[in-house]
Write a protein that holds these residues in place. Structure first.
Motif, PDB file in Angstrom:
ATOM      1  N   HIS A 107     -42.856 -32.908  56.146  1.00 11.54           N
ATOM      2  CA  HIS A 107     -43.308 -31.834  55.258  1.00 11.54           C
ATOM      3  C   HIS A 107     -44.517 -31.102  55.840  1.00 11.54           C
ATOM      4  O   HIS A 107     -44.700 -29.910  55.605  1.00 11.54           O
ATOM      5  CB  HIS A 107     -43.642 -32.411  53.880  1.00 11.54           C
ATOM      6  N   ALA A 108     -45.355 -31.811  56.597  1.00 13.61           N
ATOM      7  CA  ALA A 108     -46.546 -31.189  57.189  1.00 13.61           C
ATOM      8  C   ALA A 108     -46.158 -30.182  58.270  1.00 13.61           C
ATOM      9  O   ALA A 108     -46.941 -29.296  58.609  1.00 13.61           O
ATOM     10  CB  ALA A 108     -47.471 -32.259  57.759  1.00 13.61           C
TER      11      ALA A 108
ATOM     12  N   ASP B 209     -46.252 -36.184  58.086  1.00 16.22           N
ATOM     13  CA  ASP B 209     -44.810 -36.325  57.871  1.00 16.22           C
ATOM     14  C   ASP B 209     -44.088 -35.001  58.138  1.00 16.22           C
ATOM     15  O   ASP B 209     -44.696 -33.999  58.484  1.00 16.22           O
ATOM     16  CB  ASP B 209     -44.527 -36.818  56.452  1.00 16.22           C
TER      17      ASP B 209
ATOM     18  N   HIS C 270     -48.277 -36.921  53.907  1.00 15.73           N
ATOM     19  CA  HIS C 270     -48.720 -35.596  54.372  1.00 15.73           C
ATOM     20  C   HIS C 270     -49.961 -35.735  55.246  1.00 15.73           C
ATOM     21  O   HIS C 270     -50.082 -35.069  56.276  1.00 15.73           O
ATOM     22  CB  HIS C 270     -48.996 -34.670  53.196  1.00 15.73           C
ATOM     23  N   CYS C 271     -50.859 -36.611  54.857  1.00 21.54           N
ATOM     24  CA  CYS C 271     -52.063 -36.857  55.651  1.00 21.54           C
ATOM     25  C   CYS C 271     -51.692 -37.356  57.044  1.00 21.54           C
ATOM     26  O   CYS C 271     -52.272 -36.943  58.042  1.00 21.54           O
ATOM     27  CB  CYS C 271     -52.944 -37.875  54.931  1.00 21.54           C
TER      28      CYS C 271
ATOM     29  N   ARG D 169     -53.843 -29.443  56.950  1.00 15.59           N
ATOM     30  CA  ARG D 169     -53.368 -30.536  56.094  1.00 15.59           C
ATOM     31  C   ARG D 169     -54.458 -30.959  55.113  1.00 15.59           C
ATOM     32  O   ARG D 169     -54.189 -31.211  53.936  1.00 15.59           O
ATOM     33  CB  ARG D 169     -52.887 -31.714  56.934  1.00 15.59           C
TER      34      ARG D 169
ATOM     35  N   TRP E  41     -54.663 -28.412  52.406  1.00  9.65           N
ATOM     36  CA  TRP E  41     -53.519 -28.540  51.490  1.00  9.65           C
ATOM     37  C   TRP E  41     -53.744 -29.717  50.542  1.00  9.65           C
ATOM     38  O   TRP E  41     -53.505 -29.621  49.345  1.00  9.65           O
ATOM     39  CB  TRP E  41     -52.218 -28.723  52.274  1.00  9.65           C
TER      40      TRP E  41
END
Length: 140
Positions: free
Chosen positions: A92-93, A90, A86-87, A101, A104
């Motif tokens: 999902h982001a 990806d 996520h960082c 991000r 989150w």
């Protein structure tokens, strides 16, 4: 017109590299939510002005097993890999900004990996700051 004579006690002007605001949070392993004991397993650093969002994670198995002998290491690896993905932005982001991000990643949650409080600082080099924080707060 009066001029001030330079004093030998006055410091010479010092050049400072441009410093920018950054924020960071520790990532903590909390294997038993009821007990609330934690082990620092990573740090995430965000610097908006430098378009910087990175995470550094440590999954030292011997350290993890000594902290929590019954720990499901595969579950932990999945959680840490999800945070790293996520960082990095990806799927999902979903094209979210770095700031969204970071928020989150650092939002409160009830999982085995939780972010600690967000702390601010000033940096001239976010990579060096991430390394310094990791070495001091996670790898100790």
């Amino acid at each position: 017109m009066n001029q001030v004579e330079p004093s030998p006690y006055m410091a010479e002007p010092v050049e400072h590299p441009e410093l920018d605001l950054y924020e960071y949070a520790l990532l903590r392993l909390i294997p038993d939510l009821e007990r609330g004991e934690s082990l620092n397993v990573g740090v995430v650093v965000f610097c908006r002005k430098r378009d910087y969002l990175r995470v550094r994670i440590s999954a030292d198995e011997s350290r993890l097993r000594s902290f929590s002998p019954g720990m499901n290491l595969e579950q932990l690896r999945r959680a840490l890999n999800g945070i790293a993905a996520h960082c990095a932005g990806d799927d999902h982001a979903g094209g979210e900004s770095l700031g969204r991000r970071f928020r989150w990643l650092t939002a409160p949650r009830s999982t085995i990996v939780q972010a600690g409080p967000v702390h601010p600082g000033l940096t001239g080099d976010p990579d060096e700051t991430l390394t310094r924080l990791f070495e001091r707060l996670v790898r100790t």
